[in-house]
Design a protein around this motif. Structure first.
Motif, short mmCIF file in Angstrom:
data_model
loop_
_atom_site.label_atom_id
_atom_site.label_comp_id
_atom_site.label_asym_id
_atom_site.label_seq_id
_atom_site.Cartn_x
_atom_site.Cartn_y
_atom_site.Cartn_z
N ALA A 102 -68.17 28.92 36.63
CA ALA A 102 -67.61 27.57 37.02
C ALA A 102 -67.00 27.31 38.29
CB ALA A 102 -66.57 27.29 36.03
N ARG A 103 -66.55 28.42 38.95
CA ARG A 103 -65.73 28.40 40.31
C ARG A 103 -66.80 28.14 41.28
NH1 ARG A 103 -66.71 32.91 42.83
NH2 ARG A 103 -67.34 34.71 41.84
N VAL A 104 -68.18 28.73 41.12
CA VAL A 104 -69.16 28.42 41.95
C VAL A 104 -69.61 27.11 41.96
CG1 VAL A 104 -71.56 29.15 42.69
CG2 VAL A 104 -69.68 31.10 41.91
N LEU A 105 -69.89 26.38 40.70
CA LEU A 105 -70.44 25.34 40.63
C LEU A 105 -69.35 24.24 41.20
CD1 LEU A 105 -71.73 25.74 37.11
CD2 LEU A 105 -73.10 25.33 39.24
N LEU A 106 -68.13 24.35 41.05
CA LEU A 106 -67.08 23.48 41.65
C LEU A 106 -67.12 23.60 42.83
CD1 LEU A 106 -63.96 24.32 39.22
CD2 LEU A 106 -65.44 22.22 39.23
N GLU A 107 -67.37 24.54 43.67
CA GLU A 107 -67.45 24.75 45.22
C GLU A 107 -68.57 23.88 45.49
OE1 GLU A 107 -67.76 28.87 46.45
OE2 GLU A 107 -65.68 29.51 45.52
N LEU A 108 -69.68 24.18 45.11
CA LEU A 108 -70.82 23.38 45.25
C LEU A 108 -70.69 21.88 45.01
CD1 LEU A 108 -73.61 25.93 43.80
CD2 LEU A 108 -72.93 25.67 46.32
N ALA A 109 -70.04 21.59 43.98
CA ALA A 109 -69.82 20.02 43.74
C ALA A 109 -69.03 19.39 44.65
CB ALA A 109 -69.16 20.07 42.25
N GLU A 110 -68.04 20.20 45.32
CA GLU A 110 -67.14 19.70 46.30
C GLU A 110 -67.72 19.73 47.62
OE1 GLU A 110 -62.52 20.73 47.49
OE2 GLU A 110 -63.77 22.26 47.13
N THR A 111 -68.94 20.66 47.68
CA THR A 111 -69.63 20.27 49.09
C THR A 111 -70.60 19.01 48.84
OG1 THR A 111 -69.56 22.82 49.37
CG2 THR A 111 -71.64 21.53 50.24
N ALA A 112 -70.90 18.64 47.67
CA ALA A 112 -71.78 17.55 47.36
C ALA A 112 -70.99 16.38 47.47
CB ALA A 112 -72.56 17.73 46.15
N GLY A 113 -69.71 16.33 47.69
CA GLY A 113 -68.99 15.29 47.74
C GLY A 113 -67.92 14.80 46.47
N PHE A 114 -67.92 15.55 45.59
CA PHE A 114 -66.95 15.41 44.49
C PHE A 114 -65.51 15.77 44.69
CE2 PHE A 114 -71.62 15.25 42.87
CZ PHE A 114 -71.59 14.27 42.12
N SER A 115 -64.53 14.96 44.00
CA SER A 115 -63.55 15.53 43.84
C SER A 115 -63.43 16.80 43.03
CB SER A 115 -62.46 14.40 43.40
OG SER A 115 -61.21 15.27 42.87
N ARG A 116 -62.80 17.91 43.72
CA ARG A 116 -63.13 19.21 42.77
C ARG A 116 -62.00 19.06 41.56
NH1 ARG A 116 -63.47 24.75 44.76
NH2 ARG A 116 -63.01 26.14 43.20
N CYS A 117 -60.89 18.36 41.68
CA CYS A 117 -60.06 18.19 40.43
C CYS A 117 -60.69 17.28 39.47
CB CYS A 117 -58.70 17.43 40.89
SG CYS A 117 -57.71 17.41 39.53
N CYS A 118 -61.31 16.20 39.74
CA CYS A 118 -62.04 15.31 38.80
C CYS A 118 -63.31 15.80 38.15
CB CYS A 118 -62.50 14.14 39.46
SG CYS A 118 -61.01 12.98 39.96
N PHE A 119 -63.85 16.54 38.98
CA PHE A 119 -65.17 17.35 38.83
C PHE A 119 -64.95 18.48 37.52
CE2 PHE A 119 -69.25 19.91 38.49
CZ PHE A 119 -70.15 18.69 38.79
N ALA A 120 -63.81 19.32 37.86
CA ALA A 120 -63.34 20.38 36.97
C ALA A 120 -62.91 19.86 35.76
CB ALA A 120 -62.17 20.95 37.68
N GLU A 121 -62.07 18.63 35.77
CA GLU A 121 -61.54 18.17 34.61
C GLU A 121 -62.83 17.75 33.43
OE1 GLU A 121 -58.72 14.58 32.90
OE2 GLU A 121 -59.06 15.01 35.07
N ALA A 122 -63.71 17.03 34.22
CA ALA A 122 -64.85 16.44 33.38
C ALA A 122 -66.00 17.74 32.86
CB ALA A 122 -65.73 15.82 34.23
N PHE A 123 -66.16 18.86 33.72
CA PHE A 123 -66.69 20.12 33.57
C PHE A 123 -66.51 20.58 32.09
CE2 PHE A 123 -68.07 24.48 33.86
CZ PHE A 123 -69.52 24.20 34.35
N ASP A 124 -65.08 20.72 32.01
CA ASP A 124 -64.39 21.46 31.06
C ASP A 124 -64.36 20.37 29.58
OD1 ASP A 124 -64.23 23.92 32.19
OD2 ASP A 124 -62.32 23.32 33.10
N SER A 125 -64.73 19.08 29.76
CA SER A 125 -64.33 18.10 28.72
C SER A 125 -65.38 18.29 27.69
CB SER A 125 -64.68 16.77 29.37
OG SER A 125 -65.55 16.46 29.64
N ALA A 126 -64.94 18.24 26.42
CA ALA A 126 -65.88 18.07 25.24
C ALA A 126 -66.94 17.18 25.40
CB ALA A 126 -65.09 17.90 23.70
#
Length: 210
Positions: free
Chosen positions: A127-151
């Protein structure tokens, strides 16, 4: 009239990496005609144990075949990091989250995941690698992490896998053209741009004049 392209892929599928330049050009071709490309993830592998050395060698042989046919580069020296559990669900889920948060950035994140895995030798199941890449792609790390872990997004990822299975799609990449709910197959498997571009052009012409 509703029409779009559906790109069925897995970011940890080597043939999808080989197909990346082709689908980018086809997406541009479609966009010029006002047709969008939507991404669907297929769930190539869901393993639970680290790769064995024989399995690693088999995959490297596969990568060499893909590279030979498509010309895409691979990092054979640093690829498939030690201890890799070849579970593509996390990387697929990252694209589902991107589709949910900002659909226009899915392609950017997919390319970053593919480059990280095939060129940089990074373990994109973490997950930490994917979050870094998502941030590079222009996503908010916090918002992306919350959605990534969501049911919700875990369920959405499983829904993609189930849809692909119901359609009987056995290999990636697969590119479908959809018009008013009716699907047409443009390719199942890698094909060069010079073969697919005329097929897409004919479909787009029929779509415009239908």
């Amino acid at each position: 009239m509703s029409q779009r392209l559906l790109y069925v892929m897995d970011p940890m599928c080597s043939w999808c990496w080989g197909f990346a330049p082709v689908v980018e050009e086809l997406a541009r071709q479609a966009a010029q005609a006002g047709v969008r490309l939507d991404w669907v993830v297929g769930g190539l592998r869901q393993e639970c144990a680290p790769l064995s050395e024989p399995a690693r060698e088999r995959i490297f042989a596969h990568w060499r075949a893909v590279s030979g046919e498509t010309g895409q580069p691979f990092n054979f020296a640093g690829g498939l990091p030690e201890g890799l559990v070849y579970d593509t669900e996390p990387a697929c889920r990252a694209l589902v989250v991107a589709r949910h948060l900002a659909p226009r950035r899915v392609g950017r994140l997919a390319r970053l995941i593919q480059q990280a895995f095939y060129l940089e030798g990074r373990d994109v199941t973490h997950a930490r690698v994917l979050l870094e890449l998502a941030e590079t792609a222009g996503f908010s790390r916090c918002c992306f992490a919350e959605a990534f872990d969501s049911a919700e997004q875990r369920a959405a990822t499983r829904a993609d896998f189930a849809w692909v299975e119901r359609l009987g799609i056995a290999g990636f990449p697969t590119l479908l053209a959809e018009r008013n709910g009716m699907l047409a197959l443009l390719t199942n498997g890698h094909q060069p741009l010079e073969r697919l571009s005329p097929l897409l052009e004919r479909w787009l012409e029929r779509a415009v004049h239908a």
